[in-house]
Write a protein that holds these residues in place. Structure first.
Motif, mmCIF file in Angstrom:
data_model
loop_
_atom_site.group_PDB
_atom_site.id
_atom_site.type_symbol
_atom_site.label_atom_id
_atom_site.label_comp_id
_atom_site.label_asym_id
_atom_site.label_seq_id
_atom_site.Cartn_x
_atom_site.Cartn_y
_atom_site.Cartn_z
ATOM 1 N N GLU A 64 56.740 0.055 -46.479
ATOM 2 C CA GLU A 64 58.104 0.373 -46.073
ATOM 3 C C GLU A 64 58.402 1.862 -46.248
ATOM 4 N N THR A 65 58.078 2.394 -47.417
ATOM 5 C CA THR A 65 58.330 3.803 -47.694
ATOM 6 C C THR A 65 57.500 4.711 -46.787
ATOM 7 N N SER A 66 56.235 4.350 -46.604
ATOM 8 C CA SER A 66 55.344 5.174 -45.782
ATOM 9 C C SER A 66 55.799 5.204 -44.329
ATOM 10 N N LEU A 67 56.230 4.057 -43.803
ATOM 11 C CA LEU A 67 56.700 4.001 -42.419
ATOM 12 C C LEU A 67 57.959 4.844 -42.238
ATOM 13 N N GLN A 68 58.887 4.738 -43.177
ATOM 14 C CA GLN A 68 60.129 5.493 -43.047
ATOM 15 C C GLN A 68 59.864 6.995 -43.109
ATOM 16 N N GLU A 69 58.987 7.408 -43.997
ATOM 17 C CA GLU A 69 58.661 8.831 -44.093
ATOM 18 C C GLU A 69 57.936 9.303 -42.831
ATOM 19 N N PHE A 70 57.036 8.486 -42.308
ATOM 20 C CA PHE A 70 56.309 8.838 -41.090
ATOM 21 C C PHE A 70 57.265 9.017 -39.921
ATOM 22 N N LEU A 71 58.190 8.092 -39.759
ATOM 23 C CA LEU A 71 59.133 8.144 -38.648
ATOM 24 C C LEU A 71 60.075 9.339 -38.763
ATOM 25 N N ASN A 72 60.558 9.620 -39.955
ATOM 26 C CA ASN A 72 61.585 10.646 -40.135
ATOM 27 C C ASN A 72 61.031 12.048 -40.351
ATOM 28 N N ASN A 73 59.797 12.160 -40.815
ATOM 29 C CA ASN A 73 59.251 13.476 -41.147
ATOM 30 C C ASN A 73 58.296 14.028 -40.094
ATOM 31 N N THR A 74 57.869 13.187 -39.167
ATOM 32 C CA THR A 74 57.000 13.654 -38.085
ATOM 33 C C THR A 74 57.832 14.377 -37.028
ATOM 34 N N LYS A 75 57.308 15.478 -36.509
ATOM 35 C CA LYS A 75 57.969 16.174 -35.385
ATOM 36 C C LYS A 75 57.403 15.583 -34.109
ATOM 37 N N TRP A 76 58.194 14.708 -33.463
ATOM 38 C CA TRP A 76 57.714 13.926 -32.331
ATOM 39 C C TRP A 76 57.824 14.674 -31.011
ATOM 40 N N THR A 77 58.651 15.694 -30.944
ATOM 41 C CA THR A 77 58.890 16.408 -29.693
ATOM 42 C C THR A 77 58.869 17.912 -29.960
ATOM 43 N N ASP A 78 58.938 18.694 -28.896
ATOM 44 C CA ASP A 78 59.067 20.138 -29.042
ATOM 45 C C ASP A 78 60.517 20.574 -28.898
ATOM 46 N N GLN A 79 61.423 19.599 -28.901
ATOM 47 C CA GLN A 79 62.841 19.898 -28.786
ATOM 48 C C GLN A 79 63.438 20.174 -30.160
ATOM 49 N N LYS A 80 64.530 20.926 -30.180
ATOM 50 C CA LYS A 80 65.238 21.221 -31.422
ATOM 51 C C LYS A 80 66.434 20.281 -31.552
ATOM 52 N N PHE A 81 66.426 19.462 -32.579
ATOM 53 C CA PHE A 81 67.506 18.520 -32.827
ATOM 54 C C PHE A 81 68.366 19.053 -33.973
ATOM 55 N N LYS A 82 69.644 19.241 -33.735
ATOM 56 C CA LYS A 82 70.558 19.564 -34.817
ATOM 57 C C LYS A 82 70.755 18.316 -35.682
ATOM 58 N N GLU A 83 71.212 18.521 -36.897
ATOM 59 C CA GLU A 83 71.352 17.394 -37.823
ATOM 60 C C GLU A 83 72.218 16.292 -37.234
ATOM 61 N N GLU A 84 73.331 16.693 -36.566
ATOM 62 C CA GLU A 84 74.248 15.690 -36.012
ATOM 63 C C GLU A 84 73.721 15.064 -34.723
ATOM 64 N N GLU A 85 72.606 15.574 -34.197
ATOM 65 C CA GLU A 85 72.016 15.020 -32.983
ATOM 66 C C GLU A 85 70.890 14.032 -33.277
ATOM 67 N N LYS A 86 70.571 13.854 -34.533
ATOM 68 C CA LYS A 86 69.498 12.916 -34.872
ATOM 69 C C LYS A 86 69.808 11.515 -34.344
ATOM 70 N N ILE A 87 68.775 10.805 -33.953
ATOM 71 C CA ILE A 87 68.925 9.458 -33.427
ATOM 72 C C ILE A 87 68.936 8.470 -34.590
ATOM 73 N N ASN A 88 69.980 7.671 -34.654
ATOM 74 C CA ASN A 88 70.084 6.651 -35.698
ATOM 75 C C ASN A 88 69.416 5.365 -35.228
ATOM 76 N N ALA A 89 68.477 4.879 -36.029
ATOM 77 C CA ALA A 89 67.716 3.695 -35.631
ATOM 78 C C ALA A 89 67.280 2.931 -36.863
ATOM 79 N N SER A 90 66.965 1.668 -36.656
ATOM 80 C CA SER A 90 66.439 0.854 -37.752
ATOM 81 C C SER A 90 65.264 0.024 -37.251
ATOM 82 N N LEU A 91 64.335 -0.204 -38.155
ATOM 83 C CA LEU A 91 63.171 -1.047 -37.885
ATOM 84 C C LEU A 91 63.058 -2.055 -39.010
#
Length: 300
Positions: free
Chosen positions: A48-75
């Motif tokens: 659980e911890t490893s998946l959450q860190e992987f999802l949130n800490n990986t840079k998936w795109t070359d786009q710049k996301f501001k803090e308020e632009e982050k996508i809220n999601a749950s798995l």
């Protein structure tokens, strides 16, 4: 009405300048193994911890996301079987996005994948390689990450998520050569990762992505200016599904849309300024009959 609470409350604009940029996601992960007999439950918490860190800490795109632009999601991963580092179960992925000039967040994706199987060794590192199949767990997580990015992008710009859906397609193609896993091939049924991605990119189901754009940007995002006009616009955009239904009734993407949106649609048209929705209710009963109890509860 609960789901529309805060629609007219002015909040910080999405375009506000921010000097700091962040990764793309606010993902919460839950691994539920309560029905699995396993003396040491620590591996499930580590996963659980490893998946959450992987999802949130990986840079998936070359786009710049501001803090308020982050996508809220749950798995939520419900483990139904575990033996010698082999996991089986189901994924439930839920995603939302903010509505412009409002404190309201709208659900955009709510999907359950019942064909989850992978091997995971406790503390094994996670790394996404877009040019190579690593293992089924990495492919599963990466596929849904790019699918979510694609769907989110589609709500802000017509086909705005195209690049991400194509990246998800690349993951599908690489995973098709793996042995003993399901969901990646055309032969794996009508509800699969292959089908979800293939339909998303197909012109046959183009109305889904067109509605995702117009429903959100031209519909919900206008409510702060004029909620009655917004309801009329939403009605128009939802009825576009008639074209898809006539061509491909009960399609996966159409069901996926209403799995996410049925409660919201019921709430929108049950209170606030009145609009004529007789034709809309007929359309909803026709194209999404599995949600008929909610359509009956619309009070006008």
């Amino acid at each position: 009405m609960k789901l529309l609470k805060g629609f007219c409350s002015l909040v910080i604009a999405l375009g506000t300048v921010c000097s700091c940029y962040a990764q793309e996601f606010n993902f919460t992960v839950q691994v539920n193994a309560q029905n699995v007999v396993q003396p040491d439950q620590s591996i499930f918490k580590t996963l659980e911890t490893s998946l959450q860190e992987f999802l949130n800490n990986t840079k998936w795109t070359d786009q710049k996301f501001k803090e308020e632009e982050k996508i809220n999601a749950s798995l939520v991963f419900v483990v139904t079987a575990y033996d010698n580092d082999r996991f089986r179960g189901n994924f439930q992925i839920s995603v939302s996005r903010p509505v412009f000039n409002s404190s309201y967040t709208t659900p955009v994706f709510n999907f359950k994948d019942n064909d989850i199987a992978f091997e995971y060794v406790e503390y094994a590192p996670f790394f996404y390689n877009r040019n190579q199949y690593e293992n089924n767990l990495i492919s599963l997580i990466s596929f849904y990450t790019y699918t979510v990015l694609g769907i989110d992008g589609d709500t802000f710009e017509l086909r705005g998520g195209q690049t991400f859906h194509e990246e998800a397609q690349n993951i599908v193609n690489l995973a098709q050569g793996s042995q003993g896993v399901e969901g990646w091939k055309a032969s794996d049924g009508l509800i699969s990762r292959f089908r979800l991605n293939d339909d998303m990119l197909s012109e046959t189901y183009k109305e889904y992505r067109e509605v995702m754009y117009s429903y959100h940007l031209k519909g919900l995002d206008t409510f702060s200016k004029d909620s009655k006009a917004g309801k009329i616009l939403l009605k128009k955009h939802i009825q576009k599904f008639n074209e898809l239904h006539d061509r491909r009734p009960n399609s996966l993407l159409q069901r996926t849309f209403f799995d996410a949106k049925a409660d919201e649609i019921m709430s929108v048209y049950s209170s606030g300024p009145a609009v004529d929705i007789r034709q809309l209710k007929e359309t909803l009963q026709k194209i999404a009959p599995n949600q008929s109890s909610k359509w009956r509860n619309i009070k006008v």
